[in-house]
Design a protein around this motif. Structure first.
Motif, PDB file in Angstrom:
ATOM      1  N   SER A  77      -6.073 -18.431   3.003  1.00  0.00           N
ATOM      2  CA  SER A  77      -5.312 -17.904   1.859  1.00  0.00           C
ATOM      3  C   SER A  77      -5.319 -18.845   0.665  1.00  0.00           C
ATOM      4  N   LEU A 108      -9.497 -12.737   6.405  1.00  0.00           N
ATOM      5  CA  LEU A 108      -8.590 -13.660   7.101  1.00  0.00           C
ATOM      6  C   LEU A 108      -8.879 -13.686   8.598  1.00  0.00           C
ATOM      7  N   ASN A 109      -9.157 -12.494   9.176  1.00  0.00           N
ATOM      8  CA  ASN A 109      -9.446 -12.428  10.614  1.00  0.00           C
ATOM      9  C   ASN A 109     -10.764 -13.104  10.963  1.00  0.00           C
ATOM     10  N   VAL A 166      -9.199  -8.029   2.668  1.00  0.00           N
ATOM     11  CA  VAL A 166      -8.594  -9.358   2.805  1.00  0.00           C
ATOM     12  C   VAL A 166      -8.261  -9.641   4.269  1.00  0.00           C
ATOM     13  N   THR A 167      -7.775  -8.619   4.989  1.00  0.00           N
ATOM     14  CA  THR A 167      -7.480  -8.793   6.415  1.00  0.00           C
ATOM     15  C   THR A 167      -8.747  -9.128   7.187  1.00  0.00           C
ATOM     16  N   THR A 168      -9.840  -8.441   6.849  1.00  0.00           N
ATOM     17  CA  THR A 168     -11.131  -8.748   7.479  1.00  0.00           C
ATOM     18  C   THR A 168     -11.533 -10.190   7.207  1.00  0.00           C
ATOM     19  N   ASP A 226      -2.818 -20.778   6.940  1.00  0.00           N
ATOM     20  CA  ASP A 226      -2.989 -20.414   5.525  1.00  0.00           C
ATOM     21  C   ASP A 226      -4.305 -20.903   4.915  1.00  0.00           C
ATOM     22  N   PRO A 270       2.675 -15.169   5.986  1.00  0.00           N
ATOM     23  CA  PRO A 270       3.455 -14.057   6.545  1.00  0.00           C
ATOM     24  C   PRO A 270       4.740 -14.528   7.234  1.00  0.00           C
ATOM     25  N   SER A 328       0.811  -1.217   0.000  1.00  0.00           N
ATOM     26  CA  SER A 328       0.000   0.000   0.000  1.00  0.00           C
ATOM     27  C   SER A 328       0.842   1.263   0.000  1.00  0.00           C
ATOM     28  N   ASP A 376      -6.261  -4.612   1.134  1.00  0.00           N
ATOM     29  CA  ASP A 376      -5.642  -5.116   2.359  1.00  0.00           C
ATOM     30  C   ASP A 376      -6.652  -5.154   3.507  1.00  0.00           C
ATOM     31  N   LEU A 377      -7.444  -4.090   3.638  1.00  0.00           N
ATOM     32  CA  LEU A 377      -8.451  -4.055   4.699  1.00  0.00           C
ATOM     33  C   LEU A 377      -9.474  -5.169   4.534  1.00  0.00           C
TER      34      LEU A 377
END
Length: 420
Positions: free
Chosen positions: A335, A56-57, A52-54, A332, A82, A13, A49-50
């Motif tokens: 992912s 994954l979380n 995908v992070t949401t 993962d 990561p 980003s 990113d926000l």
């Protein structure tokens, strides 16, 4: 090198807008438009990113509860990509591989061996991780460096070959994906698709979002499919109704919002791509050029997201039934969607064929992770990497990575012949 590492640590980003602004100026874009292009790319990647992070979380706890609910225990734990990226960027190969990758790209462009100007620098870790494992096995930095460059060149070849199909399916012009994980699995997708084409009955199955929507109406739309899949994963995790509904809405939100953020990135990329096309055509008449990007731009496709969600429980089942597998899919699992992102165009956007390809890919990565766990764990130890709090194991690996692809695994096994 410390400045470079600091920029890398900021993530795509921040890194991508800097690169795009410089590229825009190189290709004589007016400074105002160059700024707009850079910020659109940056904002788009922040949005991706926000989201995908949401995702994954939200899926992370669900997959962990699934693992615990069914009592799955293995000796090798998937520590997540990561962790693999951190190990890669901690490698002593970093200066050589970064410089070598840039030089290789320039030489391939000059020699007309590629059409791609690769700016996806963050994913150099996909070269550095298996390279670091090869260095550990051989104690020879030259052999490790050569292996990294072999992987990179093959990734370029695949990127150029796959670009036209990707342009057609994803409606993205002038981009390609030099990815040492996703790209390497494209031949697997082509093979699986060819086999299914020759099996009567199976070759008639056609599951794609468009055909499902025609048959089921509103209930077959990607938004509804995402809702049902999210709820299904929550139920498998053993969650109560409230948490199941929350996960269903979150997954649906990802399905709806992710394509919009990808569209923002594409808008920014288009400004530079058009300027680059004009400039390069003047200097190199008749040649076509692509900009190498991150595969995060591809996962917004509904057939990819939906199939990725279906492959999460499938990965756990595979881990249990595959003889000799010792690797537990864990960090993962959410992912998995990435490793099928470049496969879809070669499986005719057919979710059944993408799913079958995903099963083959997961089988390879599980066995690769099992076979190479000792080396991976040793390299992680040498890099002093801090593992996720919920990962407690003597042996480690990644489910979604480059070292356990057929190419990465093969190069590491070949390196063993040289020994320390």
């Amino acid at each position: 090198m410390s400045i470079f590492n600091e920029i890398i640590s900021l993530g795509p980003s921040v890194m991508m807008p800097i690169i795009f602004f410089i590229l825009a100026l190189v290709f004589r874009v007016k400074i105002g438009n160059a700024f707009k292009s850079a910020m659109l790319v940056g904002v788009g990647f922040v949005g991706i990113d926000l989201i995908v992070t949401t995702l994954l979380n939200s899926l992370g706890p669900a997959t962990q509860d699934m693992v615990q609910r069914f009592g799955l225990k293995f000796t090798v734990v998937d520590a997540g990509w990561p962790t693999g990226a951190s190990i890669g960027w901690a490698s002593p190969l970093v200066p050589l591989v970064v410089a070598g990758a840039i030089i290789v790209n320039i030489l391939m462009l000059l020699l007309k061996q590629t059409k791609t100007v690769n700016i996806d620098i963050f994913n150099y870790w996909l070269l550095l991780l298996p390279g670091g494992m090869i260095y550990y096995v051989t104690n020879n930095i030259v052999i490790a460096f050569i292996a990294c460059m072999i992987m990179y060149i093959i990734a370029f070849i695949i990127a150029d070959k796959t670009a036209p199909k990707i342009h057609e399916m994803y409606k993205m012009k002038g981009v390609s994906f030099v990815h040492a994980t996703c790209g390497v699995f494209v031949p697997v997708g082509i093979l699986v698709n060819a086999i299914i084409e020759r099996i009567p009955g199976l070759n008639k199955i056609n599951l794609n979002p468009d055909s499902i929507t025609k048959k089921l109406g509103v209930l077959g739309e990607p938004l509804a499919l995402a809702t049902f899949l999210g709820a299904g994963l929550g139920i498998l995790a053993g969650w109560d109704a409230g948490h199941v509904m929350k996960l269903a809405v979150t997954v649906a939100a990802v399905m709806l919002l992710l394509p919009k953020m990808v569209g923002v990135v594409v808008e920014g990329v288009t400004i530079v791509r058009e300027a680059a096309e004009t400039t390069l055509q003047k200097k190199f008449p008749g040649r076509e050029f692509y900009i190498g990007m991150d595969t995060a731009l591809l996962i917004a496709e509904p057939s990819i997201l939906a199939t990725g969600f279906l492959l999460i429980p499938a990965a756990l089942i595979l881990a249990v039934i595959l003889p000799g597998n010792r690797m537990l899919p864990f960090a993962d699992l959410a992912s998995i969607v990435f490793i099928i992102s470049m496969v879809a165009p070669f499986c005719k956007k057919n979710m059944f064929r993408i799913f079958c390809t995903g099963l083959v890919i997961l089988t390879i990565t599980l066995y690769g992770g099992t076979a190479l766990s000792e080396i991976y764990t040793a390299v992680a130890g040498e890099a002093n990497i801090s593992l996720p709090e919920n990962v407690k194991s003597q042996e480690l690996g990644n489910l979604v990575s480059s070292y356990n692809t057929p190419l990465g695994w093969g190069l590491i096994e070949l390196a063993k012949l040289f020994g320390k």
